[in-house]
Design an enzyme around this catalytic site. Structure first.
Site, PDB file in Angstrom:
ATOM      1  N   HIS A 108      -8.460  -1.020   0.221  1.00 58.74           N
ATOM      2  CA  HIS A 108      -7.494  -2.109  -0.028  1.00 58.74           C
ATOM      3  C   HIS A 108      -8.310  -3.291  -0.535  1.00 58.74           C
ATOM      4  O   HIS A 108      -9.387  -3.569  -0.017  1.00 58.74           O
ATOM      5  CB  HIS A 108      -6.814  -2.565   1.257  1.00 58.74           C
ATOM      6  CG  HIS A 108      -6.055  -1.523   1.991  1.00 58.74           C
ATOM      7  ND1 HIS A 108      -4.694  -1.367   1.871  1.00 58.74           N
ATOM      8  CD2 HIS A 108      -6.463  -0.593   2.892  1.00 58.74           C
ATOM      9  CE1 HIS A 108      -4.294  -0.384   2.664  1.00 58.74           C
ATOM     10  NE2 HIS A 108      -5.350   0.091   3.291  1.00 58.74           N
ATOM     11  N   ARG A 121       7.448 -11.131   5.111  1.00 60.35           N
ATOM     12  CA  ARG A 121       7.081 -10.979   6.521  1.00 60.35           C
ATOM     13  C   ARG A 121       7.822 -12.010   7.359  1.00 60.35           C
ATOM     14  O   ARG A 121       7.872 -13.195   7.000  1.00 60.35           O
ATOM     15  CB  ARG A 121       5.565 -11.121   6.706  1.00 60.35           C
ATOM     16  CG  ARG A 121       4.799 -10.037   5.954  1.00 60.35           C
ATOM     17  CD  ARG A 121       3.305 -10.133   6.109  1.00 60.35           C
ATOM     18  NE  ARG A 121       2.632  -9.155   5.266  1.00 60.35           N
ATOM     19  CZ  ARG A 121       1.321  -9.052   5.127  1.00 60.35           C
ATOM     20  NH1 ARG A 121       0.526  -9.897   5.779  1.00 60.35           N
ATOM     21  NH2 ARG A 121       0.790  -8.133   4.349  1.00 60.35           N
ATOM     22  N   LYS A 127     -14.522  -4.099   6.830  1.00 62.86           N
ATOM     23  CA  LYS A 127     -14.074  -4.943   5.715  1.00 62.86           C
ATOM     24  C   LYS A 127     -15.036  -6.103   5.493  1.00 62.86           C
ATOM     25  O   LYS A 127     -15.799  -6.495   6.368  1.00 62.86           O
ATOM     26  CB  LYS A 127     -12.672  -5.480   5.966  1.00 62.86           C
ATOM     27  CG  LYS A 127     -12.580  -6.484   7.110  1.00 62.86           C
ATOM     28  CD  LYS A 127     -11.208  -7.156   7.146  1.00 62.86           C
ATOM     29  CE  LYS A 127     -11.117  -8.123   8.329  1.00 62.86           C
ATOM     30  NZ  LYS A 127      -9.891  -8.936   8.282  1.00 62.86           N
ATOM     31  N   ASP A 148      -2.784  -7.650  -5.248  1.00 66.92           N
ATOM     32  CA  ASP A 148      -3.156  -6.448  -4.506  1.00 66.92           C
ATOM     33  C   ASP A 148      -3.768  -5.389  -5.413  1.00 66.92           C
ATOM     34  O   ASP A 148      -3.411  -5.287  -6.592  1.00 66.92           O
ATOM     35  CB  ASP A 148      -1.899  -5.870  -3.860  1.00 66.92           C
ATOM     36  CG  ASP A 148      -2.146  -5.376  -2.442  1.00 66.92           C
ATOM     37  OD1 ASP A 148      -3.316  -5.205  -2.084  1.00 66.92           O
ATOM     38  OD2 ASP A 148      -1.169  -5.170  -1.716  1.00 66.92           O
ATOM     39  N   CYS A 161       0.788  -1.243   0.000  1.00 65.48           N
ATOM     40  CA  CYS A 161       0.000   0.000   0.000  1.00 65.48           C
ATOM     41  C   CYS A 161       0.818   1.290   0.000  1.00 65.48           C
ATOM     42  O   CYS A 161       0.478   2.218  -0.743  1.00 65.48           O
ATOM     43  CB  CYS A 161      -1.035  -0.011   1.127  1.00 65.48           C
ATOM     44  SG  CYS A 161      -0.707  -1.047   2.512  1.00 65.48           S
ATOM     45  N   HIS A 186      -5.480  -1.136  -4.948  1.00 68.79           N
ATOM     46  CA  HIS A 186      -5.958  -0.034  -4.109  1.00 68.79           C
ATOM     47  C   HIS A 186      -6.784   0.897  -4.972  1.00 68.79           C
ATOM     48  O   HIS A 186      -6.386   1.252  -6.083  1.00 68.79           O
ATOM     49  CB  HIS A 186      -4.788   0.711  -3.475  1.00 68.79           C
ATOM     50  CG  HIS A 186      -4.062  -0.125  -2.468  1.00 68.79           C
ATOM     51  ND1 HIS A 186      -3.013  -0.947  -2.816  1.00 68.79           N
ATOM     52  CD2 HIS A 186      -4.262  -0.316  -1.136  1.00 68.79           C
ATOM     53  CE1 HIS A 186      -2.588  -1.593  -1.743  1.00 68.79           C
ATOM     54  NE2 HIS A 186      -3.323  -1.237  -0.715  1.00 68.79           N
ATOM     55  N   GLN A 231       1.061 -10.889  -3.240  1.00 70.73           N
ATOM     56  CA  GLN A 231      -0.341 -10.499  -3.047  1.00 70.73           C
ATOM     57  C   GLN A 231      -0.940 -10.062  -4.377  1.00 70.73           C
ATOM     58  O   GLN A 231      -0.297  -9.349  -5.148  1.00 70.73           O
ATOM     59  CB  GLN A 231      -0.445  -9.340  -2.055  1.00 70.73           C
ATOM     60  CG  GLN A 231      -0.171  -9.714  -0.620  1.00 70.73           C
ATOM     61  CD  GLN A 231      -0.376  -8.535   0.309  1.00 70.73           C
ATOM     62  OE1 GLN A 231       0.108  -7.438   0.046  1.00 70.73           O
ATOM     63  NE2 GLN A 231      -1.091  -8.745   1.387  1.00 70.73           N
TER      64      GLN A 231
END
Length: 639
Positions: free
Chosen positions: A514, A362, A468, A382, A333, A384, A380
């Site tokens: 997200h 991570r 979410k 991902d 992000c 946004h 991911q």
């Protein structure tokens, strides 16, 4: 007297100090039948405890999820008692119920082996049938410390020292005593059906710097039939285990030399991953997303601005570059935010939809790593979305529609939806205004309800920065897997001062969403592998067809057929090994290849192949053009 309100709205008065067991007897009838515990005022009490004040009572029955937790927690104590009786000098760590069973962690000189599991089970039956009772006691912190110190239970002493409470509760079962809040079953005889499943190592408190303990996993049910069904499900799950199938099918490997939680993809696994990535990219472009790419590392200052440095540092990998600290990105992000922030956007520019297959890192603890499902480096899927309040409904609806299309295309027709919402009585815990939260939650709710999908609202479970939606896939044997998340964020736009210019010329904080549909490629491929037990549908199969020449005289023809299939875009191979045909057929079946084509004299003469389908059996002879047409159609339909 104390007044208890029951779930049906009726009220009942009891004498102060009456036990839950006696109160249940007074209630009688169906209301109290099958009760293993009660909840009053948010506290769960077992039948040994006393009613001490007015409140709403909810009866917890054995058949419920909570009842199963109580059963399994009680079974973990029975297992601990059996281990104590069998092996003597044992130090006990923790023994909770978990999603599908229970475990207990032990420190002892004896190294458990599979034969010990049978001995422990047998001892548990013997102990259960002897009828020991759970007894509960409240002790001061000092009394509890002395008790467990005298017993030599150092792990319990450490836990008590970490508690801020002045008093603690303990439970006894025969000679076993445990630091425990409970509740436990009214009668140990209710632990009717159980099985010890496996042995594993576990660090105390999950920390690799602490002692390694021995963990025994088990499960328990109220009936033998339920246990037998569960064992069958577990055997089926073993057959589908992606950690076994992945290397076996040549998809991926996690090499100890590389490090735990770091995945290496073999050629076939790369093909599978590439198919998924290309499909994902194509569908995102069709839906108005722009593909971007952000660096794998960034200066630590970026993560300080985002807040991750302060709250997530222990899970981040740091790099010191001559005094300048960098971070291997744990999420994408901030990189997307920098791109949005490069220029001031007008409301006419919005929405902006950035999408990235971004690899993140991570520092997960070793004990939590699990194949592709829990790794240290993962990609991911991902995205946004930056939009105005007026665009929220359409954007969330578009996310949901795209998620549904992509997940069902991969064969996941069933899923569960959870909506995590804020607690309106504690708005001080959250970023953003109450109005913003209500608008965001309504957009999520609308996207769910217009599709008439069953969902669960979870009030007060939203993280501080936004509500979410979580979508959990239901696989072929009924297991749930976390996949899609659609998450609002009222925090990062404020931390990075992300604005847009409204139609009135004012600057306002942009709304930020997200959104990950598959969750991560690694976890999704693990899920996909177990869903199909490695037998991927044709459009996903790394090798779609293998051509098997009967003998040397048929090899050139088989090779020509493979080339024609490849020219049509079909992933085909020829197996030219000098092995018997039956052996090569069995190998192809073990490799779970969707189609096999045998080429012999008849096929060479007629310009055909003898086709066998993994799912439909022998299909007979087909001309090459006919075969290509049928396979291309099956791929296009994603059948």
């Amino acid at each position: 007297m104390i007044e208890i309100a029951l779930e049906d709205g009726t009220k009942k008065k009891f004498e102060d100090g009456i036990s839950v067991a006696d109160a249940l007897v007074e209630l009688g009838g169906d209301e109290a039948g099958g009760a293993v515990a009660v909840e009053i005022g948010g506290r769960v009490l077992d039948v040994r405890q006393e009613l001490t004040g007015d409140g709403n009572m909810r009866i917890i029955k054995g058949a419920s999820d909570e009842g199963m937790d109580i059963l399994r927690h009680s079974a973990s104590h029975l297992m601990a008692l059996a281990v104590l009786e069998l092996y003597g000098d044992v130090k006990f760590a923790i023994g909770p119920s978990i999603k599908d069973g229970f475990y207990y962690d032990f420190l002892l000189e004896h190294a458990f082996n599979p034969e010990d599991l049978e001995k422990i089970e047998k001892k548990m039956v013997e102990l259960r049938d002897s009828g020991p009772e759970f007894t509960r006691e409240e002790l001061s912190k000092e009394e509890a410390l002395k008790l467990f110190s005298d017993l030599g239970q150092t792990f319990k002493v450490e836990l008590i020292n970490d508690l801020e409470a002045d008093s603690v509760s303990i439970y006894r079962l025969g000679s076993f005593v445990d630091l425990c809040t409970g509740p436990h079953l009214p009668d140990i005889a209710m632990v009717k059906a159980f099985k010890m499943l496996s042995i594993a190592g576990a660090y105390w408190r999950g920390d690799e710097k602490n002692q390694m303990l021995q963990r025994i996993y088990g499960t328990a049910f109220f009936s033998e039939n339920e246990l037998e069904e569960d064992i069958e499900r577990r055997e089926e799950a073993k057959r589908r285990d992606h950690r076994i199938l992945g290397p076996q099918l040549g998809l991926f490997e996690i090499f100890e030399e590389s490090g735990g939680g770091l995945v290496s993809w073999y050629p076939k696994g790369y093909i599978l991953r590439e198919i998924i990535e290309n499909f994902w990219k194509d569908e995102h472009r069709k839906n108005g997303y722009e593909m971007i790419m952000t660096p794998h590392i960034a200066k630590s200052g970026l993560w300080k601005t985002s807040g991750h440095y302060d709250y997530y540092k222990d899970n981040m990998y740091m790099i010191d570059d001559g005094g300048q600290e960098y971070v291997l990105k744990p999420m994408n992000c901030p990189g997307h935010i920098l791109m949005y922030k490069k220029k001031l956007h007008s409301y006419r520019d919005l929405p902006v939809r950035y999408a990235e297959l971004g690899t993140v890192y991570r520092n997960e603890r070793t004990g939590t790593l699990h194949g592709l499902l829990r790794v240290r480096g993962f990609t991911q899927d991902d995205a946004h979305i930056f939009c105005t309040p007026d665009q929220l409904m359409d954007e969330v609806d578009g996310c949901f529609e795209l998620a549904h299309f992509i997940l069902t295309s991969f064969g996941f027709e069933n899923y569960k939806v959870e909506l995590s919402m804020h607690d309106p009585e504690h708005m001080d815990k959250y970023a953003g205004s109450e109005q913003e939260w209500e608008v965001a939650e309504q957009s999520l709710l609308s996207a769910i309800e217009k599709r008439d999908i069953p969902y669960e609202k979870i009030a007060g479970e939203a993280v501080f920065y936004g509500p979410k939606i979580d979508i959990k896939l239901i696989d072929a044997i009924g297991r749930g897997w976390q996949a899609t998340t659609i998450q609002f964020d009222f925090n990062l736009p404020r931390r990075f001062n992300l604005e847009y210019v409204t139609s009135e010329g004012k600057r306002e904080y942009v709304y930020m969403i997200h959104r990950a549909l598959l969750g991560s490629l690694e976890r999704f491929i693990g899920t996909l592998t177990e869903h199909y037990a490695g037998e991927f549908p044709l459009w996903l199969a790394p090798v779609q067809i293998v051509v098997l020449p009967v003998g040397k005289d048929h090899e050139d023809y088989a090779t020509d057929c493979v080339q024609r299939l490849k020219d049509a875009g079909i992933r085909a191979e020829a197996d030219l090994r000098e092995e018997k045909l039956g052996y090569r057929i069995r190998e192809s079946e073990l490799n779970k290849i969707p189609y096999m084509a045998v080429a012999g004299d008849r096929e060479l003469e007629s310009g055909s192949l003898d086709i066998r389908s993994k799912s439909r059996g022998r299909l007979g002879a087909k001309k090459i053009d006919e075969l290509i047409s049928e396979m291309v159609d099956e791929v296009e339909r994603k059948a």
